[in-house]
Design a protein around this motif. Structure first.
Motif, mmCIF file in Angstrom:
data_model
loop_
_atom_site.group_PDB
_atom_site.id
_atom_site.type_symbol
_atom_site.label_atom_id
_atom_site.label_comp_id
_atom_site.label_asym_id
_atom_site.label_seq_id
_atom_site.Cartn_x
_atom_site.Cartn_y
_atom_site.Cartn_z
ATOM 1 N N HIS A 1 89.095 -80.360 -49.078
ATOM 2 C CA HIS A 1 87.825 -79.664 -49.269
ATOM 3 C C HIS A 1 86.698 -80.671 -49.459
ATOM 4 O O HIS A 1 85.661 -80.601 -48.796
ATOM 5 N N THR B 1 91.984 -72.490 -37.850
ATOM 6 C CA THR B 1 90.551 -72.487 -38.141
ATOM 7 C C THR B 1 89.786 -72.800 -36.857
ATOM 8 O O THR B 1 90.349 -73.325 -35.892
ATOM 9 N N GLN C 1 94.920 -76.619 -44.828
ATOM 10 C CA GLN C 1 94.175 -75.605 -44.087
ATOM 11 C C GLN C 1 93.279 -74.792 -45.025
ATOM 12 O O GLN C 1 92.148 -74.454 -44.674
ATOM 13 N N ARG C 2 93.738 -74.502 -46.234
ATOM 14 C CA ARG C 2 92.889 -73.796 -47.208
ATOM 15 C C ARG C 2 91.676 -74.643 -47.596
ATOM 16 O O ARG C 2 90.572 -74.120 -47.767
ATOM 17 N N ASP D 1 89.296 -74.328 -44.786
ATOM 18 C CA ASP D 1 88.635 -73.012 -44.876
ATOM 19 C C ASP D 1 87.511 -73.024 -45.906
ATOM 20 O O ASP D 1 86.399 -72.559 -45.641
ATOM 21 N N SER D 2 87.799 -73.513 -47.100
ATOM 22 C CA SER D 2 86.799 -73.470 -48.171
ATOM 23 C C SER D 2 85.613 -74.378 -47.862
ATOM 24 O O SER D 2 84.473 -74.051 -48.187
ATOM 25 N N SER E 1 83.374 -72.581 -45.363
ATOM 26 C CA SER E 1 82.625 -71.553 -46.074
ATOM 27 C C SER E 1 81.488 -72.170 -46.892
ATOM 28 O O SER E 1 80.355 -71.680 -46.883
ATOM 29 N N SER F 1 84.633 -69.038 -41.784
ATOM 30 C CA SER F 1 85.930 -69.592 -42.174
ATOM 31 C C SER F 1 87.059 -68.613 -41.884
ATOM 32 O O SER F 1 88.169 -68.777 -42.358
ATOM 33 N N ARG F 2 86.763 -67.611 -41.071
ATOM 34 C CA ARG F 2 87.772 -66.619 -40.683
ATOM 35 C C ARG F 2 88.833 -67.285 -39.815
ATOM 36 O O ARG F 2 88.528 -68.097 -38.938
ATOM 37 N N ARG F 3 90.085 -66.939 -40.063
ATOM 38 C CA ARG F 3 91.180 -67.512 -39.290
ATOM 39 C C ARG F 3 91.250 -66.893 -37.904
ATOM 40 O O ARG F 3 90.939 -65.720 -37.707
#
Length: 186
Positions: A3, A64, A168-169, A172-173, A176, A182-184
């Motif tokens: 992140h 992503t 991957q999280r 995503d964050s 965002s 950040s939609r898969r």
């Protein structure tokens, strides 16, 4: 860690090239941290994933946008117009087939990834983070689960799966936080 690195990268430059670098960093991070984990905490049973073992390529793989851009860029860099048209057609066929399916129906449909060619990943060095993290220690059980529509839990090296998921999280964050979608994607 992912992140923070991703937020820093996106703060410096917001461009398709920055997203490609971000996807490269995510993939390299999964490889690096998985390698470190295996070195310090070896898997008690060998991971049996190998070329020509396509069973996980029929599972749902969420990715992503930067990872998808990375795959597309690789395809554009390596395929001619006719070959790229074939890949586009396979992607459209898969999309037509799975659109509107719920997760359980999609999982049971056994639809191969459109990038699977002759039981091999055609973008293996550029595959999504979830694919890098995927593994199993019993290839025969993977095959049986697929062929018999069984849902027997597979023995896996969990640290590798967890590493890919956390990276991957983090991606995503960071997307965002940067105000990006950040939609898969599948």
């Amino acid at each position: 860690a992912m992140h923070s690195a991703a937020v820093e990268m996106l703060g410096e430059e917001m461009s398709p090239q920055a997203l490609l670098k971000l996807a490269d960093l995510a993939a390299e991070s999964v490889d690096h941290y998985s390698g470190e984990m295996v070195t310090h905490h070896p898997c008690p049973v060998a991971i049996q994933c190998a070329p020509g073992c396509p069973w996980c390529c029929y599972l749902i793989v969420e990715t992503t946008a930067p990872e998808a851009i990375r795959v597309v860029q690789h395809l554009r860099d390596t395929l001619g117009p006719a070959e790229l048209a074939v890949v586009r057609a396979r992607c459209a066929q898969v999309d037509d087939r799975i659109r509107g399916m719920g997760p359980n129906e999609r999982a049971g449909a056994r639809v191969p990834c459109p990038l699977l060619v002759d039981d091999r990943c055609s973008v293996h060095p550029y595959r999504p983070v979830k694919c890098i993290g995927g593994n199993a220690t019993d290839a025969d059980l993977c095959r049986r689960n697929f062929e018999r529509a069984e849902d027997t839990p597979l023995p896996v090296y969990l640290p590798q799966l967890y590493i890919a998921d956390h990276i991957q999280r983090g991606l995503d964050s960071a997307l965002s936080a940067a105000g990006l979608v950040s939609r898969r994607l599948e």
